[in-house]
Design a protein around this motif. Sequence first.
Motif, PDB file in Angstrom:
ATOM      1  N   MET A  30       1.846 -23.768  14.800  1.00 22.55           N
ATOM      2  CA  MET A  30       2.315 -22.968  15.925  1.00 22.55           C
ATOM      3  C   MET A  30       2.269 -21.484  15.590  1.00 22.55           C
ATOM      4  O   MET A  30       1.921 -20.660  16.434  1.00 22.55           O
ATOM      5  CB  MET A  30       3.743 -23.366  16.304  1.00 22.55           C
TER       6      MET A  30
ATOM      7  N   ASN B 181       9.310 -23.306  20.707  1.00 25.37           N
ATOM      8  CA  ASN B 181       8.576 -24.278  21.531  1.00 25.37           C
ATOM      9  C   ASN B 181       9.255 -25.648  21.476  1.00 25.37           C
ATOM     10  O   ASN B 181       8.604 -26.697  21.370  1.00 25.37           O
ATOM     11  CB  ASN B 181       7.112 -24.386  21.083  1.00 25.37           C
TER      12      ASN B 181
ATOM     13  N   HIS C  64      11.068 -26.900  19.162  1.00 23.12           N
ATOM     14  CA  HIS C  64      11.216 -27.467  17.823  1.00 23.12           C
ATOM     15  C   HIS C  64      12.329 -26.761  17.061  1.00 23.12           C
ATOM     16  O   HIS C  64      12.434 -25.537  17.082  1.00 23.12           O
ATOM     17  CB  HIS C  64       9.907 -27.351  17.044  1.00 23.12           C
TER      18      HIS C  64
ATOM     19  N   GLY D 198      10.654 -28.709  13.331  1.00 29.46           N
ATOM     20  CA  GLY D 198       9.513 -27.978  12.804  1.00 29.46           C
ATOM     21  C   GLY D 198       9.675 -27.781  11.308  1.00 29.46           C
ATOM     22  O   GLY D 198      10.789 -27.814  10.780  1.00 29.46           O
TER      23      GLY D 198
ATOM     24  N   ASP E  94       4.494 -27.913  13.973  1.00 23.23           N
ATOM     25  CA  ASP E  94       5.265 -28.704  14.917  1.00 23.23           C
ATOM     26  C   ASP E  94       5.426 -30.125  14.382  1.00 23.23           C
ATOM     27  O   ASP E  94       5.011 -30.433  13.245  1.00 23.23           O
ATOM     28  CB  ASP E  94       4.634 -28.671  16.305  1.00 23.23           C
TER      29      ASP E  94
END
Length: 341
Positions: free
Chosen positions: A154, A101, A103, A121, A148
């Motif tokens: 996440m 995502n 990261h 992350g 995150d």
Amino acid sequence: MRLFLIAFLFSISILPSLAQSNKIQLTHDEAQKRVSVTVDGKPFTAYIYPGPTVLKKPVLYPILSAGGNFITRGWPLDPRPDERIDHPHHVGMWFNYGDVNGHDFWNNSIQVGPEHKGPFGTIVHTGVKSMKSGNGKATLVVTADWLDKDNKVMLQETTTYEFGASAANRTIERITTLKAADKEVVFKDNKEGMIALRVARQLEQPSTKPEIFTDAQGVQTKVPVLNNTGVTGLYHSSEGVEGDAVWGTRAQWMKLTGTVNGEALSVVLVDHAKNIGYPTYWHARGYGLFAANPLGPSVMSSGKAPALNYTLPANQAVTFRHRLLIQSGTLSDADLVRLSK
């Protein structure tokens, strides 16, 4: 035949069969944030989770052979003479990815420089669910959260480590289940992944010229030629590819051979037939990075394969399974073939 061989490797230990005298003991020291793994009282490895002010993910560190020699690099935690001091995020054996995502979990470390833009992350240990010591085999189950940049979850991770030991080998089977939280998670094609270890200097391939390696953010790391005395590593894949040529190729397993303090070793990382992307691509470098990347086919093949961009829907889970074999003495391809008969 090949699928049978991989299944066989995941069902039994490599040469010889496990002896009852190889007592594997797990000891959890909550104050030190580590679970030590010993064989007949001698160090094998440890699951360490010192927290994000020290490491941005839990790792297995260090890892030792049956002969008591380190197969993992000491720096940056415990520097040893003549080691390389590049890539401070390469610690022990770990599992993460370069684009989740958006990261970057791979490059995050307390020594990350301004050249790395993020967002980053962080993987944070959340618990030891169970431990079971035993003769020749022991099991550890742990949990962690993939956070995150705003420390929101996440992914929830549950990992089972199955440790094995005999007089001549050590094995680590890692079964990791990642469950998405309340939003879908996209693992965008990226070369920085996924299960990896950074090996000791003696297991690196001898360096013949300076190299410059560029990460997924375009940041370059210079890797100089060093004194090659005692440096004996050589990669060899299940497809017969060797040396630096293994990078970006697909194979069921990758074997790294070398000698550490007089002990001949075969270190084999094995993909599992049920993993996404099987057989995996290999992100293996002569300077000591030994990694399997199943989720970046486009970048790992220099665009020859289509992008995967693996997407995990909200509240759904995916499991990855790998085995690390550390064999004292030689372990030839013929040995592996004989095991399948």
